[in-house]
Design a protein around this motif. Sequence first.
Motif, short mmCIF file in Angstrom:
data_model
loop_
_atom_site.label_atom_id
_atom_site.label_comp_id
_atom_site.label_asym_id
_atom_site.label_seq_id
_atom_site.Cartn_x
_atom_site.Cartn_y
_atom_site.Cartn_z
N LEU A 157 0.83 -1.21 0.00
CA LEU A 157 0.00 0.00 0.00
C LEU A 157 0.86 1.26 0.00
O LEU A 157 0.56 2.23 -0.69
N ALA A 158 1.95 1.24 0.72
CA ALA A 158 2.85 2.41 0.77
C ALA A 158 3.55 2.66 -0.56
O ALA A 158 3.94 3.78 -0.87
N LEU A 159 3.68 1.61 -1.39
CA LEU A 159 4.35 1.74 -2.69
C LEU A 159 3.42 2.25 -3.79
O LEU A 159 3.88 2.64 -4.86
N TRP A 160 2.12 2.20 -3.52
CA TRP A 160 1.14 2.51 -4.56
C TRP A 160 1.32 3.89 -5.19
O TRP A 160 1.31 4.01 -6.42
N PRO A 161 1.51 4.98 -4.45
CA PRO A 161 1.64 6.29 -5.11
C PRO A 161 2.76 6.34 -6.15
O PRO A 161 2.57 6.88 -7.25
N ASP A 162 3.92 5.77 -5.84
CA ASP A 162 5.02 5.79 -6.80
C ASP A 162 4.71 4.94 -8.03
O ASP A 162 5.01 5.32 -9.15
N ARG A 163 4.10 3.81 -7.82
CA ARG A 163 3.74 2.96 -8.95
C ARG A 163 2.63 3.60 -9.78
O ARG A 163 2.60 3.45 -11.00
N PHE A 164 1.73 4.31 -9.13
CA PHE A 164 0.65 5.01 -9.84
C PHE A 164 1.23 6.14 -10.70
O PHE A 164 0.81 6.34 -11.83
N ARG A 165 2.21 6.85 -10.17
CA ARG A 165 2.85 7.93 -10.93
C ARG A 165 3.54 7.39 -12.19
O ARG A 165 3.70 8.10 -13.18
N ALA A 166 3.95 6.12 -12.17
CA ALA A 166 4.68 5.52 -13.29
C ALA A 166 3.78 5.06 -14.43
O ALA A 166 4.28 4.71 -15.50
N VAL A 167 2.46 5.05 -14.24
CA VAL A 167 1.55 4.62 -15.31
C VAL A 167 1.62 5.63 -16.44
O VAL A 167 1.49 6.83 -16.23
N SER A 168 1.82 5.13 -17.66
CA SER A 168 2.01 6.01 -18.80
C SER A 168 0.71 6.28 -19.56
O SER A 168 -0.27 5.53 -19.43
N ALA A 169 0.74 7.32 -20.37
CA ALA A 169 -0.40 7.64 -21.23
C ALA A 169 -0.67 6.48 -22.19
O ALA A 169 -1.83 6.20 -22.54
N GLU A 170 0.38 5.79 -22.61
CA GLU A 170 0.23 4.66 -23.53
C GLU A 170 -0.53 3.51 -22.87
O GLU A 170 -1.32 2.83 -23.52
#
Length: 183
Positions: free
Chosen positions: A145-158
């Motif tokens: 759960l603590a890692l979610w914000p960083d992984r969410f930021r990494a989602v690309s437009a593609e």
Amino acid sequence: PQVQNPVLILQKLVTVPESDRWSSRGARLLLADFLQSRLDGSPHEVLVEGAKLATGIGLDLSRLAPRQAALTVRVPLDGGQPPEKVVEAVEAYLRDLGRAGIPAETIDRLRTRRLERRVLALAEPQRVADEVIDWLSGNDRFEDLALWPDRFRAVSAEQVAAYAVALAEPSRRVVGVLTPREP
């Protein structure tokens, strides 16, 4: 609640890309936020304000299983349009969205909004509890759960675009019209 006015409900079951669970979740959330928004190019802006198809539109995009999602569209039939025309317009919108995608700037804006809402929510104990319960109900590890914000930021437009393309594809769908009960 009782139905006051006729409402069209369209539900599509779609196969979606899932390179990894984190990216798929992020892409689905960003696309869902866009579909529920009133931003330029959103269903509300195109179908309600532009085409005057109805007075409103509601969309929900949810994960059913790995690589499976459901798109549910609710449109009040108060604009005088026949249900067939509404379904045709929604499907055309999804095809256009699949072709054009969502601008990267819009995705960045949606991502920022979601992350800001999360920060505000973490200030309220009940909302923290709700988020933890929601997270764990998705069979996710508490530690992640603590890692979610960083992984969410990494989602690309593609990745979001690939999810939108999946919604545009022909798939199993159910269409129904809820009408008020006759007295």
